[in-house]
Design a protein around this motif. Structure first.
Motif, mmCIF file in Angstrom:
data_model
loop_
_atom_site.group_PDB
_atom_site.id
_atom_site.type_symbol
_atom_site.label_atom_id
_atom_site.label_comp_id
_atom_site.label_asym_id
_atom_site.label_seq_id
_atom_site.Cartn_x
_atom_site.Cartn_y
_atom_site.Cartn_z
ATOM 1 N N ASP A 140 0.811 -1.219 0.000
ATOM 2 C CA ASP A 140 0.000 0.000 0.000
ATOM 3 C C ASP A 140 0.844 1.269 0.000
ATOM 4 O OD1 ASP A 140 0.918 -0.045 2.605
ATOM 5 O OD2 ASP A 140 -1.068 0.004 3.552
ATOM 6 N N ALA A 141 2.121 1.151 -0.380
ATOM 7 C CA ALA A 141 2.984 2.325 -0.523
ATOM 8 C C ALA A 141 2.845 2.898 -1.923
ATOM 9 C CB ALA A 141 4.438 1.951 -0.255
ATOM 10 N N THR A 142 2.792 4.214 -2.014
ATOM 11 C CA THR A 142 2.548 4.879 -3.297
ATOM 12 C C THR A 142 3.809 5.141 -4.102
ATOM 13 O OG1 THR A 142 2.792 7.104 -2.375
ATOM 14 C CG2 THR A 142 0.594 6.081 -2.243
ATOM 15 N N GLY A 143 4.970 5.226 -3.412
ATOM 16 C CA GLY A 143 6.190 5.650 -4.087
ATOM 17 C C GLY A 143 6.327 7.154 -4.169
ATOM 18 N N ARG A 144 5.398 7.890 -3.554
ATOM 19 C CA ARG A 144 5.422 9.361 -3.583
ATOM 20 C C ARG A 144 5.729 9.903 -2.184
ATOM 21 N NH1 ARG A 144 1.062 8.007 -6.929
ATOM 22 N NH2 ARG A 144 -0.448 8.234 -5.224
ATOM 23 N N GLU A 194 5.455 12.738 -0.798
ATOM 24 C CA GLU A 194 4.488 13.658 -0.202
ATOM 25 C C GLU A 194 3.241 12.939 0.327
ATOM 26 O OE1 GLU A 194 3.405 13.259 -4.554
ATOM 27 O OE2 GLU A 194 5.234 13.380 -3.336
ATOM 28 N N ALA A 195 2.981 11.737 -0.157
ATOM 29 C CA ALA A 195 1.828 10.943 0.308
ATOM 30 C C ALA A 195 2.208 9.476 0.155
ATOM 31 C CB ALA A 195 0.583 11.276 -0.508
ATOM 32 N N PRO A 196 3.022 8.958 1.086
ATOM 33 C CA PRO A 196 3.661 7.659 0.880
ATOM 34 C C PRO A 196 2.741 6.447 0.959
ATOM 35 C CG PRO A 196 4.177 8.508 3.057
ATOM 36 C CD PRO A 196 3.473 9.607 2.333
ATOM 37 N N ILE A 197 1.559 6.567 1.591
ATOM 38 C CA ILE A 197 0.672 5.428 1.792
ATOM 39 C C ILE A 197 -0.683 5.719 1.159
ATOM 40 C CG2 ILE A 197 -0.448 3.932 3.490
ATOM 41 C CD1 ILE A 197 2.576 3.634 3.495
ATOM 42 N N TYR A 198 -1.211 4.740 0.421
ATOM 43 C CA TYR A 198 -2.529 4.914 -0.172
ATOM 44 C C TYR A 198 -3.595 5.088 0.910
ATOM 45 C CZ TYR A 198 -0.887 3.594 -4.834
ATOM 46 O OH TYR A 198 -0.243 3.552 -6.048
ATOM 47 N N GLU A 199 -4.558 5.932 0.614
ATOM 48 C CA GLU A 199 -5.730 6.091 1.483
ATOM 49 C C GLU A 199 -6.371 4.722 1.701
ATOM 50 O OE1 GLU A 199 -9.874 6.027 2.088
ATOM 51 O OE2 GLU A 199 -9.101 5.918 0.040
ATOM 52 N N PHE A 200 -6.953 4.530 2.879
ATOM 53 C CA PHE A 200 -7.433 3.219 3.306
ATOM 54 C C PHE A 200 -8.340 2.551 2.270
ATOM 55 C CE2 PHE A 200 -10.627 0.577 5.401
ATOM 56 C CZ PHE A 200 -9.831 -0.312 6.093
ATOM 57 N N GLY A 201 -9.362 3.246 1.820
ATOM 58 C CA GLY A 201 -10.309 2.646 0.884
ATOM 59 C C GLY A 201 -9.660 2.222 -0.413
ATOM 60 N N GLN A 202 -8.785 3.064 -0.941
ATOM 61 C CA GLN A 202 -8.105 2.725 -2.181
ATOM 62 C C GLN A 202 -7.176 1.536 -1.991
ATOM 63 O OE1 GLN A 202 -5.832 5.914 -3.926
ATOM 64 N NE2 GLN A 202 -5.440 4.799 -5.827
#
Length: 275
Positions: A116-120, A122-130
């Motif tokens: 669930d890591a985004t690679g970004r 500024e927002a490293p973890i995907y939002e829970f629902g996504q």
């Protein structure tokens, strides 16, 4: 051994008593050696692949094609079941993750992980629902196929030491259809124990990171089923290279060769693996 047989062997390992080690080779040669040393299952490592090809891990520098090509090489080099580090599924959308799982199943793999890591930064973890939707789509792509899906909650690797949220995510991934659950970087054995007791699926713990030095027996007693080593075997090999190179450059001596694998030993490993 065909893919179905490897899958059944892999599934059985997750159903047995205690914990087992899934070792992480970074190429076909290291996979052959690890099989000959007696490991029962293997998993690819995004870090090991990145370092071996002059890149950094976790910065979208390794493409899906790179990862699957490496996984295919490893799976074809060994008779062991092989799972793959598929990072974040190589796309933000659930459909991207599902496509990655479908492509992975074509390479001879019998498992793979989606994180669930985004690679970004500024927002490293995907939002829970996504994050849950991505796991659900991956599970649907693998449904009925010889493939075990691992879902990873990455909070502790990205500066979010929130155990409650990590457990909430793992529980949701469990319900979404993941076969194995994984939260790398847990701080202590009590956290490991709590994670294992909070979910219904087998839990993977990674060792070889800085700090934690729990034994296989301690992890099994905490409820862990599978223990991986991530990129640490690859980093150990790189450490050996650096020590040898520094000895030659700084001292002009070659004593490193005493501990190096001999040519004859290397040939024996490779010949045994290719039979």
């Amino acid at each position: 051994m065909n893919t179905e047989e490897k899958f059944e062997r892999f599934k059985t390992l997750h159903q047995g008593e205690g914990a087992f080690i899934i070792a992480n080779p970074w190429n076909a040669g290291s996979a052959i050696i690890l099989e000959q040393l007696g490991f029962e299952a293997l998993a690819t490592t995004s870090a090991g692949l990145a370092f071996a090809t002059g890149r950094c891990d976790g910065r979208s520098q390794v493409t899906r094609e790179d990862a699957l090509s490496n996984a295919r090489d490893i799976a074809s080099a060994t008779s062991l079941p092989v799972s793959a580090d598929l990072e974040g599924g190589f796309g933000d959308l659930p459909e991207d993750c599902a496509e990655t799982i479908s492509l992975a199943m074509e390479t001879g793999l019998v498992g793979g992980s989606i994180e669930d890591a985004t690679g970004r930064p500024e927002a490293p973890i995907y939002e829970f629902g996504q994050a849950v939707e991505r796991v659900a789509a991956s599970a649907e792509a693998a449904r009925g196929q010889p493939f075990l899906l691992t879902a990873r909650a990455e909070n502790f690797l990205y500066g979010r030491p929130d155990l409650d949220d990590t457990i909430r995510r793992l529980q949701a991934f469990d319900e979404a259809g993941a076969d194995v659950l994984f939260a790398p970087g847990l701080p202590d054995l009590e956290a490991v124990r709590l994670v294992c007791s909070s979910v219904s699926k087998p839990v993977n713990v990674v060792m070889g990171l800085t700090g934690a030095n729990w034994s296989l027996n301690q992890l099994a007693e905490a409820g862990v089923k599978r223990v991986s080593v991530g990129g640490s075997f690859a980093r150990a090999a790189l450490g050996g290279l650096i020590r040898a190179a520094n000895e030659v450059r700084e001292r002009g001596t070659f004593t490193y060769a005493v501990e190096a694998l001999t040519d004859a030993e290397a040939r024996r490993f490779m010949e045994a693996g290719r039979r």
